[in-house]
Design a protein around this motif. Structure first.
Motif, mmCIF file in Angstrom:
data_model
loop_
_atom_site.group_PDB
_atom_site.id
_atom_site.type_symbol
_atom_site.label_atom_id
_atom_site.label_comp_id
_atom_site.label_asym_id
_atom_site.label_seq_id
_atom_site.Cartn_x
_atom_site.Cartn_y
_atom_site.Cartn_z
ATOM 1 N N MET A 157 60.856 29.102 59.206
ATOM 2 C CA MET A 157 60.784 28.027 60.189
ATOM 3 C C MET A 157 60.127 26.763 59.608
ATOM 4 O O MET A 157 60.480 25.650 59.987
ATOM 5 C CB MET A 157 60.009 28.499 61.421
ATOM 6 C CG MET A 157 60.764 29.569 62.215
ATOM 7 S SD MET A 157 59.877 30.116 63.693
ATOM 8 C CE MET A 157 59.881 28.632 64.683
ATOM 9 N N SER A 158 59.193 26.934 58.655
ATOM 10 C CA SER A 158 58.519 25.772 58.058
ATOM 11 C C SER A 158 59.269 25.219 56.852
ATOM 12 O O SER A 158 58.865 24.201 56.290
ATOM 13 C CB SER A 158 57.099 26.153 57.644
ATOM 14 O OG SER A 158 57.128 27.141 56.618
ATOM 15 N N GLY A 159 60.351 25.905 56.431
ATOM 16 C CA GLY A 159 61.135 25.444 55.295
ATOM 17 C C GLY A 159 60.577 25.863 53.962
ATOM 18 O O GLY A 159 61.050 25.409 52.914
ATOM 19 N N LYS A 160 59.574 26.738 53.951
ATOM 20 C CA LYS A 160 58.980 27.194 52.704
ATOM 21 C C LYS A 160 59.757 28.341 52.070
ATOM 22 O O LYS A 160 59.530 28.680 50.930
ATOM 23 C CB LYS A 160 57.530 27.621 52.939
ATOM 24 C CG LYS A 160 56.610 26.476 53.372
ATOM 25 C CD LYS A 160 55.186 26.970 53.591
ATOM 26 C CE LYS A 160 54.269 25.818 54.001
ATOM 27 N NZ LYS A 160 52.876 26.300 54.229
ATOM 28 N N ARG A 161 60.641 28.960 52.836
ATOM 29 C CA ARG A 161 61.423 30.084 52.316
ATOM 30 C C ARG A 161 62.891 29.852 52.663
ATOM 31 O O ARG A 161 63.218 29.435 53.776
ATOM 32 C CB ARG A 161 60.937 31.390 52.934
ATOM 33 C CG ARG A 161 61.680 32.636 52.419
ATOM 34 C CD ARG A 161 61.234 33.872 53.162
ATOM 35 N NE ARG A 161 59.848 34.209 52.867
ATOM 36 C CZ ARG A 161 59.451 35.386 52.338
ATOM 37 N NH1 ARG A 161 60.359 36.309 52.051
ATOM 38 N NH2 ARG A 161 58.178 35.624 52.129
ATOM 39 N N ILE A 162 63.772 30.116 51.681
ATOM 40 C CA ILE A 162 65.202 29.934 51.939
ATOM 41 C C ILE A 162 65.742 31.128 52.713
ATOM 42 O O ILE A 162 65.155 32.217 52.721
ATOM 43 C CB ILE A 162 65.991 29.767 50.628
ATOM 44 C CG1 ILE A 162 65.954 31.056 49.807
ATOM 45 C CG2 ILE A 162 65.474 28.588 49.818
ATOM 46 C CD1 ILE A 162 66.879 31.028 48.603
ATOM 47 N N VAL A 163 66.860 30.919 53.350
ATOM 48 C CA VAL A 163 67.533 31.988 54.089
ATOM 49 C C VAL A 163 68.422 32.746 53.122
ATOM 50 O O VAL A 163 69.413 32.215 52.619
ATOM 51 C CB VAL A 163 68.369 31.421 55.249
ATOM 52 C CG1 VAL A 163 69.144 32.554 55.944
ATOM 53 C CG2 VAL A 163 67.474 30.702 56.250
ATOM 54 N N THR A 164 68.056 33.988 52.852
ATOM 55 C CA THR A 164 68.861 34.827 51.967
ATOM 56 C C THR A 164 69.985 35.472 52.764
ATOM 57 O O THR A 164 69.964 35.460 54.007
ATOM 58 C CB THR A 164 67.991 35.925 51.337
ATOM 59 O OG1 THR A 164 67.531 36.795 52.390
ATOM 60 C CG2 THR A 164 66.794 35.330 50.608
#
Length: 372
Positions: free
Chosen positions: A45-52
């Motif tokens: 949600m914060s954009g720190k992790r990509i959607v795998t």
């Protein structure tokens, strides 16, 4: 939500946040639903992790959207970040390289290599004297061609470099009254191959700037004639054919343009001077004048009538001595008239370049000159 995707590019977390708020779910509650750690949901949600792909499947199942939506959102967002940071630079570089022979100009030292697109563009603008890459260089050439292919940018770059080089060429004040003596002095040099070393000084003393600029690959330029401030004529030669006959013919060809004060409003760029392609009247005249200056037409035709078709070494050398020209010049004129196969008497076509570049202002052939 589909309209929002089309309008702007947001990180997937922005959409996930909207979906959870619409359903009244907390991050912890949603994490429990998809069987993931709360930290993963928070970082997405914060954009720190990509959607795998694995996460996309879980999101799609929980929210009823399908995994493709979340993968598309992630790929579009990642692509937008690359575009914003580098796409403009790449587009500008591609535009520069498509319009100008940047690689060759850097290789020849005409501009300096730079990874900074602003510096590279500024050098090109200065070289061509333009204020914008979209602007057409003002120094247009007068070569008469059926069409302008990708080599025309090479020709224009060569011509601009020749003009910059010519400003550094030594020359006295030009006087038309000196032209007759120039022709006489140059004619005396044509008998021996090393006579070419005095060309630059003879022309300079008469006020004619003389420069040698090595041709660019695929650029079929033999020479050019133009004037600086309409008061100082310039002859630029490429010496792309290192032959005594081609050198003297091209030189006298360009001199004929000066005699007729051509190249004053726009430069004369001579491409494949002795080719069979149809040429404008002034080019035909300059070719004929060059041939006449080297060997008077009546004398050459008399020689041909006496000897043809048996042009032996002895006959060529004997005629050259009577005309006081190098035998290679005789061979060149016979070949140009198709009276002698190109493979015959090749040894007579001696190399002359070393004598020219040793005394003339030269850019290329292992020499690099810095000019502003």
């Amino acid at each position: 939500m589909g309209a929002r995707i089309a309008a702007e590019v947001f990180p997937p977390g922005e959409f996930l946040k909207d979906e959870l708020e619409a359903r009244g779910w907390t991050q912890a509650e949603f994490a429990e639903i998809i069987g993931k750690d709360t930290r993963l949901v928070s970082e997405v949600m914060s954009g720190k992790r990509i959607v795998t792909p694995e996460t996309a499947v879980a999101l799609g199942q929980a929210l009823g959207t399908g995994p493709e939506l979340w993968m598309n959102l992630e790929s579009q967002y990642q692509l937008s970040k690359v575009r914003s940071s580098g796409e403009n630079s790449i587009e500008r570089k591609a535009k520069l390289h498509s319009k100008f022979p940047v690689r060759e100009m850097v290789k020849r030292g005409w501009i300096e290599a730079s990874k900074n697109i602003d510096i590279l563009e500024a050098q090109l603008l200065a070289f061509f004297g333009i204020s914008s890459i979209d602007e057409t260089p003002a120094f247009s050439h007068a070569a008469k061609k059926q069409s302008y292919d990708d080599t025309s940018t090479l020709q224009i770059a060569w011509l601009f470099r020749a003009r910059a080089l010519s400003r550094a060429a030594p020359a006295q004040k030009f006087s038309e009254s000196k032209l007759k003596q120039v022709f006489e002095d140059l004619k005396e040099l044509t008998e021996f191959v090393d006579g070419a070393r005095s060309v630059a000084s003879i022309l300079g003393n008469a006020g004619i700037r003389f420069v040698v600029l090595e041709s660019l690959p695929g650029c079929k330029i033999d020479g050019a004639c133009f004037w600086l401030d309409k008061s100082s004529p310039v002859i630029a030669m490429s010496l792309r054919f290192d032959r005594v006959d081609n050198f003297w013919h091209t030189l006298f060809h360009e001199l004929d343009h000066i005699v007729h004060r051509e190249g004053m409003t726009e430069p004369i760029l001579d491409i494949d001077i002795q080719s069979d392609e149809e040429k404008p009247a002034n080019e035909i005249r300059a070719n004929e004048a060059a041939a006449e200056s080297l060997i008077p037409r009546a004398d050459l035709e008399g020689f041909i009538a006496r000897v043809s078709p048996m042009f032996s070494d002895e006959s060529i050398v004997g005629f050259a001595r009577r005309m006081r020209v190098h035998p290679g010049i005789v061979v060149g004129q016979l070949q140009n008239r198709r009276l002698l196969p190109w493979s015959f008497h090749r040894k007579k076509l001696e190399k002359v370049r070393e004598f020219v570049v040793g005394s003339a202002l030269t850019d290329g052939f292992g020499r690099m000159i810095e000019v502003s």
